[in-house]
Design an enzyme around this catalytic site. Structure first.
Site, PDB file in Angstrom:
ATOM      1  N   GLY A  11      46.919  47.486  70.780  1.00  0.00           N
ATOM      2  CA  GLY A  11      47.124  48.681  69.966  1.00  0.00           C
ATOM      3  C   GLY A  11      48.604  48.982  69.772  1.00  0.00           C
ATOM      4  CB  CYS A 128      53.956  59.678  76.504  1.00  0.00           C
ATOM      5  SG  CYS A 128      52.687  60.869  75.999  1.00  0.00           S
ATOM      6  N   PRO A 162      43.170  55.917  69.963  1.00  0.00           N
ATOM      7  CG  PRO A 162      41.688  54.405  69.004  1.00  0.00           C
ATOM      8  CD  PRO A 162      43.136  54.756  69.059  1.00  0.00           C
ATOM      9  CB  THR A 164      46.497  58.865  73.399  1.00  0.00           C
ATOM     10  OG1 THR A 164      47.531  57.883  73.497  1.00  0.00           O
ATOM     11  CG2 THR A 164      47.066  60.225  73.758  1.00  0.00           C
ATOM     12  NE  ARG A 165      43.361  60.835  68.188  1.00  0.00           N
ATOM     13  CZ  ARG A 165      43.690  62.004  67.655  1.00  0.00           C
ATOM     14  NH1 ARG A 165      43.053  63.096  68.044  1.00  0.00           N
ATOM     15  NH2 ARG A 165      44.646  62.093  66.750  1.00  0.00           N
ATOM     16  CB  ALA A 166      39.579  57.605  75.546  1.00  0.00           C
TER      17      ALA A 166
END
Length: 313
Positions: A11, A128, A162, A164-166
């Site tokens: 990614g 991050c 995806p 990061t969101r997960a």
């Protein structure tokens, strides 16, 4: 002789890290780029650049003819997947740099404790938000003990893929722990904001530190400036947005912090940051991703140099 590395995760983060290594490193060499989607832009780009690739995940990496020569493996997938990858790679004698919030290995922030974990099998790059803000907590803490540290990381929604969101829950938990373990705060709290604004906004971070009364504000400000310079040595787009702010909290209006279960009086230190990415692969606004890949890149080079020193000894 360069140290061969592999990256798992094709990614945004994995691809940016690959490009950094190929363009900038004098000690690291790409040995394999690993994904699970043969149509991903990252794998296609790696193939065009002549990097060995596999779209069969960790199993594909193990089957690569040059696998034995790979010494360091970056994991840029997810916290859940990293548990499996860590278990397999440990058995194969690889050093693992974890860019997920799995937090299996010790937290590593190059500007704060970057030389402490070079002999570990697995090092964790926190998050991050952690990479951007924990150096500031540490900078304050080395002058005046931080009783409570809170960070708010605001990133462009477009820069949150995806993975990061997960991992939002893991992000907040891991960052909060690292604020304490690496930053030195007695208690830490982390908040992430995905900003949907168009055009996308650059990464912004706010750091609040509560320290005791009588803090040396000039020494704190100088310490913060020194730490900013240190982070800029590997993330040039890291900068203060304004001067460090100080506020005296007196007995007449103490702060009530539910997490601390007590009222606070003393000095509130507020630090406002901006992180602009180097735009090697990602847009410049995605400083949140750039600081992760830059921190992992710096750590890998230090580990590789350590390995070379041991071999020469």
């Amino acid at each position: 002789m360069k140290t061969k590395v592999a990256i798992i995760g094709s990614g945004n983060i994995g691809t940016d890290l690959m490009i950094k290594i190929m363009r900038m490193s004098e000690v690291l060499e790409m040995g394999c780029f690993v994904g699970v989607d043969p149509e991903s832009d990252g794998l296609k780009r790696a193939a065009r650049l002549g990097v060995p690739i596999t779209s069969e995940g960790i199993e594909g990496l193990l089957a690569m003819p040059d696998f034995e020569a790979i010494k360091i493996v970056f994991d840029a997938t997810s916290a859940g997947a990293h548990e499996k990858h860590d278990r397999i790679l440990r058995e194969k004698g690889k050093t693992i740099i974890d860019l997920t919030p799995a937090a299996i290995g010790p937290f590593t922030i190059p500007a704060v404790n970057g030389m402490d974990n070079l002999d570990e099998v697995n090092v964790n790059m926190v998050t991050c938000g952690g990479q951007a803000t924990i150096p500031m907590v540490a900078a304050v803490n080395r002058i005046s003990p931080v009783i409570y540290g809170e960070i708010v990381a605001s990133i462009a929604s477009k820069s949150a893929g995806p993975g990061t969101r997960a991992n939002i829950d893991e992000f907040t938990e891991t960052t909060s722990q690292a604020i304490e373990k690496v930053g030195g705060a007695k208690r830490g709290k982390a908040i992430i904001v995905l900003n949907p604004a168009e055009p996308p906004l650059i990464m912004r971070d706010t750091v609040y530190c509560l320290v005791g009364p009588g803090a040396d504000t000039q020494a704190i400000e100088e310490s913060v400036q020194q730490m900013v310079t240190e982070v800029q040595s590997y993330v040039p787009g890291y900068r203060l947005k304004q001067s460090v702010q100080f506020e005296s909290i007196g007995n007449n209006a103490p702060l009530k912090i539910p997490e601390m279960g007590d009222e606070f009086t003393g000095t509130k230190v507020s630090i406002f940051l901006e992180v602009e990415g180097a735009a090697h692969y990602l847009p410049a606004y995605a400083g949140n991703l750039d600081i992760m890949t830059s921190a992992a890149f710096r750590t890998a080079e230090r580990i590789a140099n350590r390995h070379h020193q041991k071999e020469a000894a």
